[in-house]
Enzyme design. Structure first.
Site, mmCIF file in Angstrom:
data_model
loop_
_atom_site.group_PDB
_atom_site.id
_atom_site.type_symbol
_atom_site.label_atom_id
_atom_site.label_comp_id
_atom_site.label_asym_id
_atom_site.label_seq_id
_atom_site.Cartn_x
_atom_site.Cartn_y
_atom_site.Cartn_z
ATOM 1 C CE1 TYR A 81 -4.295 0.548 -0.640
ATOM 2 C CE2 TYR A 81 -3.852 2.480 0.713
ATOM 3 C CZ TYR A 81 -4.645 1.799 -0.177
ATOM 4 O OH TYR A 81 -5.803 2.387 -0.626
ATOM 5 C CG LEU A 82 4.226 0.598 -2.556
ATOM 6 C CD1 LEU A 82 5.102 0.551 -3.814
ATOM 7 C CD2 LEU A 82 5.022 0.167 -1.339
ATOM 8 N N GLY A 111 12.468 3.759 6.830
ATOM 9 C CA GLY A 111 12.077 5.147 7.089
ATOM 10 C C GLY A 111 12.273 5.537 8.549
ATOM 11 C CE LYS A 164 4.271 7.465 10.443
ATOM 12 N NZ LYS A 164 3.914 6.083 10.228
ATOM 13 C CB SER A 194 -0.009 1.891 4.626
ATOM 14 O OG SER A 194 1.224 1.848 3.951
ATOM 15 N NE ARG A 195 -1.545 0.105 11.122
ATOM 16 C CZ ARG A 195 -0.383 -0.533 11.297
ATOM 17 N NH1 ARG A 195 0.750 0.144 11.239
ATOM 18 N NH2 ARG A 195 -0.352 -1.832 11.508
ATOM 19 C CD GLN A 253 5.496 -6.174 10.995
ATOM 20 O OE1 GLN A 253 6.378 -6.770 10.381
ATOM 21 N NE2 GLN A 253 5.380 -4.856 10.949
ATOM 22 C CG HIS A 287 6.192 2.550 1.174
ATOM 23 N ND1 HIS A 287 4.853 2.820 1.333
ATOM 24 C CD2 HIS A 287 6.539 1.731 2.201
ATOM 25 C CE1 HIS A 287 4.402 2.183 2.409
ATOM 26 N NE2 HIS A 287 5.405 1.529 2.960
HETATM 27 O O1 PAF Z 1 7.957 -0.980 8.277
HETATM 28 C C1 PAF Z 1 7.319 -1.919 7.764
HETATM 29 O O2 PAF Z 1 6.574 -1.744 6.792
HETATM 30 C C2 PAF Z 1 7.468 -3.305 8.358
HETATM 31 O O3 PAF Z 1 7.592 -3.266 9.736
HETATM 32 C C3 PAF Z 1 8.623 -4.116 7.717
HETATM 33 C C4 PAF Z 1 9.969 -3.467 7.999
HETATM 34 C C5 PAF Z 1 8.404 -4.215 6.218
HETATM 35 C C6 PAF Z 1 8.648 -5.516 8.311
HETATM 36 O O4 PAF Z 1 7.472 -6.200 8.063
#
Ligand code: PAF
Length: 304
Positions: free
Chosen positions: A38-39, A154, A156, A193-194, A67, A43
């Protein structure tokens, strides 16, 4: 360095290893941009930086279940492969690695990376137990699979960046970690993305987080040395919008992520707050060493 190929989508670890073996043998520099898709422009800035610095740019797109906590947004995390593929191609990705969950975790892993509580016990780690173990585990798997020379993250996600840098040092991964500035909307909201979860009303309020951080940063640059005074002011600023539910406002050393008695050196002023169903995070990294004092901030775009 110039772009070498047009974008190729690869879904298995064995195919990816075959695809990269020749490049590695030919001495090409491989750059990895790990993402959950969801760039957005944040990104894309990582990809463009990798494009400039590496011969082969690999972007991983994997929404990593490890995660996400049980009550978090794994199922509803935004996904749009076709859009991401087009954006990644345009920004200069050579290989898009998009494995299924079963490819990355064919069985429930018995071996994972455990990050010490000294790094996870505050900031986002406190309200998301296990999150950084999940991040460190998937990132170490990606490092083993891709074997990149450089990997781009990033600022962020400053706690994530510090933890990954430390993991690379602790576990001797032969990869250089490149931290890249936060990219912001014109009104200051950090790209995420959120952000797509925000209602129009919440979206209008959201930039207050960055304005509050800028207020804190100005206090520090003007000589405030008491962390509690800065944190209290930032909290007060955010409280102007009662819709925010603050998770934390913290000021810690960076990249050590340790509490401060006095503000000195390089510090991370970070915030997480809920707006409705959306948890937003943002931060500023402030270098108040004599050489850092004259330097502009590390953010791209955006007005406080
Ligand atoms: O930052 C993210 O989008 C995620 O935590 C990562 C580094 C791709 C790991 O899933």
């Amino acid at each position: 360095m110039n772009k070498t190929t047009s974008l190729e989508v690869i879904t298995t670890i064995s195919q990816l290893r075959r695809r990269l073996a020749g490049e590695r043998a030919a001495g090409k520099c491989i750059g990895l941009v790990p993402t959950m898709g969801y760039l957005h422009d944040g990104h894309l800035s990582l990809i463009r930086r990798a494009r400039q610095e590496c011969d082969v740019v690999v972007m991983s797109l994997f929404v990593n279940p490890l995660q996400f906590g049980a009550n978090e947004d794994f199922d509803r995390y935004p996904r749009d492969l076709e859009r991401d593929r087009a954006l990644a191609a345009e920004a200069g990705v050579d290989v898009l690695f998009h494995p299924a969950v079963e490819e990355m975790y064919p069985q429930k892993p018995s071996t994972t990376v455990r990050v010490h509580e000294a790094l996870t016990g505050r900031l986002c780690g406190r309200s998301r137990p296990g999150h950084f173990d999940g991040v460190a585990t998937v990132v170490s798997k990606l490092f083993h699979i891709v074997e990149p020379h450089r990997a781009y993250f990033g600022q962020k996600d400053a706690q994530q960046l510090a933890i990954i840098q430390r993991m690379v040092e602790d576990l001797n991964f032969p990869v250089q970690i490149i931290g890249c500035p936060t990219v912001r909307e014109p009104d200051g909201l950090a790209m995420s993305s959120r952000n797509v979860y925000l209602s129009p009303e919440e979206r209008k309020i959201a930039p207050l987080l960055y304005r509050a951080l800028c207020h804190g940063e100005a206090m520090i640059r003007n000589g405030e040395t008491d962390p509690e005074a800065v944190v209290a002011q930032v909290r007060q600023q955010i409280a102007q919008a009662p819709q925010f539910r603050i998770d934390y406002v913290e000021l810690v050393s960076f990249p050590q992520l340790q509490p401060l008695e006095t503000i000195r050196g390089t510090v991370l002023l970070a915030v997480a707050a809920w707006l409705g169903q959306t948890r937003l995070i943002d931060n500023v990294i402030i270098d108040i060493t004599p050489q850092g004092l004259d330097e502009p901030g590390t953010d791209e775009e955006g007005e406080p």
